[in-house]
Scaffold this motif. Structure first.
Motif, PDB file in Angstrom:
ATOM      1  N   GLY A  34       0.804  -1.215   0.000  1.00 32.78           N
ATOM      2  CA  GLY A  34       0.000   0.000   0.000  1.00 32.78           C
ATOM      3  C   GLY A  34       0.834   1.261   0.000  1.00 32.78           C
ATOM      4  N   GLY A  35       1.935   1.275  -0.676  1.00 33.69           N
ATOM      5  CA  GLY A  35       2.780   2.451  -0.725  1.00 33.69           C
ATOM      6  C   GLY A  35       3.841   2.511   0.343  1.00 33.69           C
ATOM      7  N   ILE A  36       3.852   1.540   1.241  1.00 32.24           N
ATOM      8  CA  ILE A  36       4.862   1.500   2.295  1.00 32.24           C
ATOM      9  C   ILE A  36       5.917   0.471   1.905  1.00 32.24           C
ATOM     10  CG2 ILE A  36       5.310   1.027   4.739  1.00 32.24           C
ATOM     11  CD1 ILE A  36       2.425   1.798   5.306  1.00 32.24           C
ATOM     12  N   LYS A  37       7.170   0.911   1.816  1.00 30.82           N
ATOM     13  CA  LYS A  37       8.244   0.028   1.404  1.00 30.82           C
ATOM     14  C   LYS A  37       9.000  -0.517   2.614  1.00 30.82           C
ATOM     15  CE  LYS A  37       8.936   2.255  -3.069  1.00 30.82           C
ATOM     16  NZ  LYS A  37       9.900   2.900  -3.983  1.00 30.82           N
ATOM     17  N   GLU A  38       9.351  -1.797   2.537  1.00 29.93           N
ATOM     18  CA  GLU A  38      10.058  -2.459   3.628  1.00 29.93           C
ATOM     19  C   GLU A  38      11.548  -2.145   3.551  1.00 29.93           C
ATOM     20  OE1 GLU A  38      10.494  -6.924   5.520  1.00 29.93           O
ATOM     21  OE2 GLU A  38      10.064  -6.692   3.397  1.00 29.93           O
ATOM     22  N   LEU A  39      12.120  -1.745   4.726  1.00 31.13           N
ATOM     23  CA  LEU A  39      13.547  -1.453   4.777  1.00 31.13           C
ATOM     24  C   LEU A  39      14.340  -2.723   5.029  1.00 31.13           C
ATOM     25  CD1 LEU A  39      13.521   1.823   6.922  1.00 31.13           C
ATOM     26  CD2 LEU A  39      13.482   1.596   4.420  1.00 31.13           C
ATOM     27  N   ASN A  40      15.519  -2.759   4.515  1.00 29.79           N
ATOM     28  CA  ASN A  40      16.409  -3.909   4.704  1.00 29.79           C
ATOM     29  C   ASN A  40      17.309  -3.634   5.911  1.00 29.79           C
ATOM     30  OD1 ASN A  40      17.728  -6.313   4.254  1.00 29.79           O
ATOM     31  ND2 ASN A  40      19.165  -5.434   2.770  1.00 29.79           N
ATOM     32  N   THR A  41      16.674  -3.630   7.138  1.00 27.77           N
ATOM     33  CA  THR A  41      17.422  -3.328   8.367  1.00 27.77           C
ATOM     34  C   THR A  41      17.908  -4.612   9.009  1.00 27.77           C
ATOM     35  OG1 THR A  41      15.362  -3.342   9.615  1.00 27.77           O
ATOM     36  CG2 THR A  41      16.115  -1.223   8.805  1.00 27.77           C
ATOM     37  N   PRO A  42      19.063  -4.581   9.662  1.00 24.23           N
ATOM     38  CA  PRO A  42      19.587  -5.784  10.316  1.00 24.23           C
ATOM     39  C   PRO A  42      18.785  -6.113  11.570  1.00 24.23           C
ATOM     40  CG  PRO A  42      20.986  -3.922  10.812  1.00 24.23           C
ATOM     41  CD  PRO A  42      19.981  -3.429   9.806  1.00 24.23           C
ATOM     42  N   PHE A  43      18.807  -7.374  11.977  1.00 26.36           N
ATOM     43  CA  PHE A  43      18.128  -7.818  13.200  1.00 26.36           C
ATOM     44  C   PHE A  43      18.803  -7.156  14.406  1.00 26.36           C
ATOM     45  CE2 PHE A  43      16.870 -10.933  16.452  1.00 26.36           C
ATOM     46  CZ  PHE A  43      15.515 -11.022  16.165  1.00 26.36           C
ATOM     47  N   PRO A  44      18.044  -6.573  15.365  1.00 29.36           N
ATOM     48  CA  PRO A  44      18.667  -5.860  16.498  1.00 29.36           C
ATOM     49  C   PRO A  44      19.615  -6.759  17.279  1.00 29.36           C
ATOM     50  CG  PRO A  44      16.307  -5.421  16.402  1.00 29.36           C
ATOM     51  CD  PRO A  44      16.573  -6.504  15.405  1.00 29.36           C
ATOM     52  N   ARG A  45      20.822  -6.232  17.528  1.00 30.73           N
ATOM     53  CA  ARG A  45      21.839  -7.034  18.195  1.00 30.73           C
ATOM     54  C   ARG A  45      21.469  -7.337  19.657  1.00 30.73           C
ATOM     55  NH1 ARG A  45      26.851  -8.179  16.525  1.00 30.73           N
ATOM     56  NH2 ARG A  45      26.594  -6.690  14.823  1.00 30.73           N
ATOM     57  N   PHE A  46      20.795  -6.366  20.325  1.00 28.93           N
ATOM     58  CA  PHE A  46      20.482  -6.605  21.736  1.00 28.93           C
ATOM     59  C   PHE A  46      19.477  -7.750  21.896  1.00 28.93           C
ATOM     60  CE2 PHE A  46      16.860  -3.982  20.678  1.00 28.93           C
ATOM     61  CZ  PHE A  46      15.853  -4.405  21.522  1.00 28.93           C
ATOM     62  N   VAL A  47      18.617  -7.931  20.865  1.00 26.64           N
ATOM     63  CA  VAL A  47      17.663  -9.041  20.924  1.00 26.64           C
ATOM     64  C   VAL A  47      18.408 -10.371  20.853  1.00 26.64           C
ATOM     65  CG1 VAL A  47      15.706 -10.145  19.774  1.00 26.64           C
ATOM     66  CG2 VAL A  47      15.810  -7.651  19.948  1.00 26.64           C
ATOM     67  N   LEU A  48      19.430 -10.417  20.021  1.00 23.89           N
ATOM     68  CA  LEU A  48      20.233 -11.641  19.935  1.00 23.89           C
ATOM     69  C   LEU A  48      20.884 -11.959  21.280  1.00 23.89           C
ATOM     70  CD1 LEU A  48      21.956 -11.064  16.463  1.00 23.89           C
ATOM     71  CD2 LEU A  48      20.094 -12.657  17.008  1.00 23.89           C
ATOM     72  N   TRP A  49      21.392 -10.914  21.966  1.00 22.96           N
ATOM     73  CA  TRP A  49      22.013 -11.147  23.272  1.00 22.96           C
ATOM     74  C   TRP A  49      20.985 -11.617  24.306  1.00 22.96           C
ATOM     75  CZ3 TRP A  49      26.815 -12.093  23.695  1.00 22.96           C
ATOM     76  CH2 TRP A  49      27.760 -11.463  22.873  1.00 22.96           C
ATOM     77  N   ILE A  50      19.781 -11.073  24.228  1.00 21.11           N
ATOM     78  CA  ILE A  50      18.726 -11.520  25.143  1.00 21.11           C
ATOM     79  C   ILE A  50      18.391 -12.989  24.900  1.00 21.11           C
ATOM     80  CG2 ILE A  50      16.264 -11.263  25.697  1.00 21.11           C
ATOM     81  CD1 ILE A  50      16.600  -8.262  25.329  1.00 21.11           C
ATOM     82  N   LEU A  51      18.312 -13.384  23.649  1.00 22.44           N
ATOM     83  CA  LEU A  51      18.034 -14.789  23.333  1.00 22.44           C
ATOM     84  C   LEU A  51      19.148 -15.696  23.853  1.00 22.44           C
ATOM     85  CD1 LEU A  51      16.667 -14.418  19.672  1.00 22.44           C
ATOM     86  CD2 LEU A  51      15.368 -14.975  21.744  1.00 22.44           C
ATOM     87  N   VAL A  52      20.384 -15.239  23.693  1.00 23.91           N
ATOM     88  CA  VAL A  52      21.514 -16.035  24.196  1.00 23.91           C
ATOM     89  C   VAL A  52      21.458 -16.152  25.710  1.00 23.91           C
ATOM     90  CG1 VAL A  52      24.027 -16.081  24.427  1.00 23.91           C
ATOM     91  CG2 VAL A  52      22.995 -15.489  22.222  1.00 23.91           C
ATOM     92  N   ALA A  53      21.184 -15.013  26.399  1.00 22.98           N
ATOM     93  CA  ALA A  53      21.122 -15.031  27.861  1.00 22.98           C
ATOM     94  C   ALA A  53      19.978 -15.917  28.350  1.00 22.98           C
ATOM     95  CB  ALA A  53      20.943 -13.603  28.387  1.00 22.98           C
ATOM     96  N   THR A  54      18.852 -15.891  27.638  1.00 24.08           N
ATOM     97  CA  THR A  54      17.716 -16.731  28.009  1.00 24.08           C
ATOM     98  C   THR A  54      18.068 -18.202  27.884  1.00 24.08           C
ATOM     99  OG1 THR A  54      16.172 -15.020  27.272  1.00 24.08           O
ATOM    100  CG2 THR A  54      15.305 -17.242  27.506  1.00 24.08           C
ATOM    101  N   PHE A  55      18.742 -18.529  26.822  1.00 25.83           N
ATOM    102  CA  PHE A  55      19.147 -19.925  26.625  1.00 25.83           C
ATOM    103  C   PHE A  55      20.113 -20.367  27.731  1.00 25.83           C
ATOM    104  CE2 PHE A  55      22.244 -22.942  24.888  1.00 25.83           C
ATOM    105  CZ  PHE A  55      21.398 -24.001  24.608  1.00 25.83           C
ATOM    106  N   LEU A  56      21.087 -19.511  28.042  1.00 25.61           N
ATOM    107  CA  LEU A  56      22.047 -19.866  29.085  1.00 25.61           C
ATOM    108  C   LEU A  56      21.366 -20.026  30.441  1.00 25.61           C
ATOM    109  CD1 LEU A  56      25.040 -17.530  28.120  1.00 25.61           C
ATOM    110  CD2 LEU A  56      24.848 -20.012  27.764  1.00 25.61           C
ATOM    111  N   TYR A  57      20.420 -19.113  30.747  1.00 26.40           N
ATOM    112  CA  TYR A  57      19.700 -19.230  32.016  1.00 26.40           C
ATOM    113  C   TYR A  57      18.920 -20.537  32.092  1.00 26.40           C
ATOM    114  CZ  TYR A  57      16.154 -18.595  35.586  1.00 26.40           C
ATOM    115  OH  TYR A  57      15.347 -18.781  36.666  1.00 26.40           O
ATOM    116  N   SER A  58      18.275 -20.924  30.985  1.00 24.69           N
ATOM    117  CA  SER A  58      17.498 -22.165  30.995  1.00 24.69           C
ATOM    118  C   SER A  58      18.394 -23.373  31.261  1.00 24.69           C
ATOM    119  CB  SER A  58      16.751 -22.328  29.674  1.00 24.69           C
ATOM    120  OG  SER A  58      17.649 -22.502  28.596  1.00 24.69           O
ATOM    121  N   VAL A  59      19.600 -23.357  30.683  1.00 21.64           N
ATOM    122  CA  VAL A  59      20.530 -24.470  30.901  1.00 21.64           C
ATOM    123  C   VAL A  59      20.986 -24.499  32.363  1.00 21.64           C
ATOM    124  CG1 VAL A  59      22.794 -25.405  30.301  1.00 21.64           C
ATOM    125  CG2 VAL A  59      21.290 -24.504  28.497  1.00 21.64           C
ATOM    126  N   ILE A  60      21.335 -23.321  32.910  1.00 24.72           N
ATOM    127  CA  ILE A  60      21.790 -23.256  34.306  1.00 24.72           C
ATOM    128  C   ILE A  60      20.675 -23.680  35.267  1.00 24.72           C
ATOM    129  CG2 ILE A  60      22.564 -21.680  36.122  1.00 24.72           C
ATOM    130  CD1 ILE A  60      23.950 -20.042  33.915  1.00 24.72           C
TER     131      ILE A  60
END
Length: 302
Positions: A34-60
């Motif tokens: 509808g006239g809105i173009k999607e930007l090719n932005t990278p995935f936020p780095r802090f979200v990746l760190w949160i996912l990593v921390a969540t995984f580590l916490y689950s293992v611990i």
């Protein structure tokens, strides 16, 4: 699926470059809604760190804490934590703290207990809880009673309203299974003629308003059959389980129809004994609480 940039949607077929968004500086993906173009932005780095921390916490947590059920049991983890045991320890700790001051009520010196303001401030909320758990279902949350159950927040008592007498009533009950229970029974006067029942009922129903005729046939029948338990003129105060009939503290109703029903069929209310359910200090505490209800409920004097 091609990986050639020149073939991507929106890319220049010669250079492979996409359109650059003039506001953000990012190139576009070539997708447009509808006239809105999607930007090719990278995935936020802090979200990746949160996912990593969540995984580590689950293992611990999996290693340290109870985690996996198997059969009728579960893995305990390196910390060997058990919430059931922790809850039981917490309850035990609270019980020990409660017993520390509740033991004061082993000796029912009610005058001394009531004179200890600090103790009363700590004990009365617990006493109210005891009342609501064991008495309120029949006598009402504030001791207001109900059909078949005596009012406790006034000064009209069937057996006596001092703490020691109330404690005895709690211990042994009324018409209960305890060997020393208090006994109270309104016998049936079904041998009376219908006209006699009406005469007595009319007299008794008029007592609270002070309109009862002392020279009536009902008054004579009352004196011959009822005074021994209910007192002269139904004034009560005999402390034998028979209520006064001259006040508004009525258990079963005092209309002519309800009085005729009582006379014809009799009454025998039951109060269970609480000595099998409550400990002596709890009964003494509860008795002290009930004895204070008339003052809290502003009940009238007898």
């Amino acid at each position: 699926m091609t990986t050639d940039p020149k073939e991507f949607p929106g890319a220049d077929p010669h250079t492979g470059n996409r359109e650059i968004d003039p506001v953000t500086g990012y190139d576009t993906t070539g997708h447009e809604w509808g006239g809105i173009k999607e930007l090719n932005t990278p995935f936020p780095r802090f979200v990746l760190w949160i996912l990593v921390a969540t995984f580590l916490y689950s293992v611990i947590a999996w290693v340290l804490l109870p985690a996996w059920p198997y059969g009728r049991d579960y893995t305990r983890g390196l910390l060997k934590l058990d919430q059931g045991e922790m809850a039981a320890e917490g309850v035990q700790s609270v019980a020990e703290m409660r017993d520390d001051w509740l033991s004061r009520f082993d000796d029912p010196d009610y005058a001394a207990l009531q004179g200890d303001d600090a103790l009363m401030a700590r004990a009365m909320p617990a006493a109210d809880r005891l009342y609501r758990d064991n008495c309120a279902m029949c006598h009402g949350d504030e001791g207001g009673g109900g059909p078949g159950f005596p009012v406790l927040n006034d000064t009209h008592w069937l057996w006596g309203g001092d703490p020691a007498t109330i404690a005895t009533t709690l211990q042994v009950g009324i018409n209960a299974r305890h060997p020393d229970t208090r006994i109270a029974q309104m016998p049936a006067f079904d041998w009376m003629e219908r006209s006699q029942l009406r005469d007595v009922a009319g007299y008794v129903a008029a007592l609270p308003e002070g309109n009862a005729a002392d020279d009536s046939a009902g008054a004579t029948l009352f004196a011959e059959n009822c005074t021994a338990c209910h007192g002269e003129g139904g004034a009560g105060g005999m402390m034998n389980g028979a209520p006064a009939l001259t006040d508004d503290a009525v258990i079963y109703g005092q209309s002519p129809a309800s009085v005729i029903h009582t006379l014809r069929d009799g009454r025998q209310g039951v109060m269970p004994h609480w000595s099998d359910r409550l400990r002596d200090p709890e009964i003494n505490l509860l008795a002290l609480h009930v004895s204070r209800l008339p003052a809290e409920g502003n009940g009238g004097d007898e």
